[in-house]
Design an enzyme around this catalytic site. Structure first.
Site: not given
Ligand code: PAF
Length: 283
Positions: A37, A151
């Site tokens: 993140h 991802k």
């Protein structure tokens, strides 16, 4: 970093940024942030004048049997990470702020086709929940650019197709998967792995890379290759969920004439479900 919990305050700030001609970047999250993140925040920081991130655990994307209440919430730690990486505004809305008429009556956004295959087949309604919340967040933040991890490849493609279909003037950026040194894709779920499982886990990436090389060498027996690599995962000690070779844009079954492909793999180690993917360009 300013933490904002109301749409009204966000709109005041957004008007100000527009008047100042600022480029606004947006990183939506559900919190429990890891380095994957934070890489999205770094990318947004490099490319934009203003970085907005959101933390919202979206009930609309959880199935009945999925544990929304136990989703990890680590807000203080998340705030620190966001601030350290240069986030200007954290949008932290309540469920009531996001869904004032309740969930049952909520208008939704659904990207057909792609939403009901692969992960969407085992999680009905999941991508509808994702598309709906991301569409709403886009309307609130009105970003110039939005950043998502590769991802979650299927999620990224759902959002890209939604943005195209609904003529959204937002540059959707897919950020490469962050990996540990041994190749394992970073994920909050890695924390659930036992020590021996953690040692085995990078084999998923190793097998995916081997399949990529096989495709690059011109092998187009997609079905045969998929089932061969399911067997390879089994032999290595995983419980495979799927090995898919798909068209990289709409995620439909790869055809011999497709040049841009993606390999998607999902497999269990013990109770932990790992997913990973890799893009492949073939002649
Ligand atoms: O990837 C996530 O964390 C979520 O699916 C997203 C994009 C923030 C929507 O809730």
């Amino acid at each position: 970093m300013e933490t904002v919990d109301s749409i009204a305050r966000l709109r005041v700030l957004r008007k100000q940024w527009a008047q100042e001609g600022k480029v606004v970047g947006f990183v939506p999250t559900m919190g429990n942030l890891h380095n994957g993140h934070l890489e999205l925040i770094r990318r947004a920081r490099e490319a934009c004048d203003i970085v907005v991130s959101s933390i919202f655990v979206n009930p609309l994307q959880f199935g009945k049997n999925e544990d929304l209440d136990n989703y990890p919430r680590t807000i203080d730690q998340d705030k620190q990470g966001l601030e350290q990486h240069g986030t200007d505004v954290l949008f932290l809305p309540s469920v009531a702020e996001m869904y004032p008429r309740g969930l049952a009556e909520q208008t939704f956004v659904e990207v057909p086709g792609i939403s009901s295959i692969i992960c969407g087949a085992s999680r009905p309604g999941h991508f509808r929940g994702v598309a709906t919340v991301v569409c709403k967040l886009f309307n609130m933040v009105q970003p110039d650019k939005a950043f998502f991890g590769q991802k979650d490849y299927q999620q990224l493609q759902v959002i890209r197709l939604m943005a195209t279909d609904l003529s959204m003037d937002i540059d959707i950026q897919g950020v490469p998967t962050q990996r540990a040194e041994d190749g394992l894709a970073l994920s909050s779920r890695n924390g659930y792995l036992t020590a021996p499982e953690r040692q085995l886990a990078p084999t998923l990436y190793a097998l995916m890379s081997e399949l990529k090389t096989t495709l690059e060498s011109g092998n187009k027996d997609f079905q045969v290759l998929s089932s061969r690599f399911v067997d390879r995962l089994n032999e290595a000690g995983f419980t495979p969920d799927y090995v898919e070779i798909r068209n990289a844009t709409d995620l439909m079954m790869a055809q011999a004439q497709d040049n841009e492909l993606v390999i998607l793999m999902a497999a269990y180690l013990g109770k932990t479900r790992l997913i990973d993917n890799i893009r492949v360009s073939v002649a």
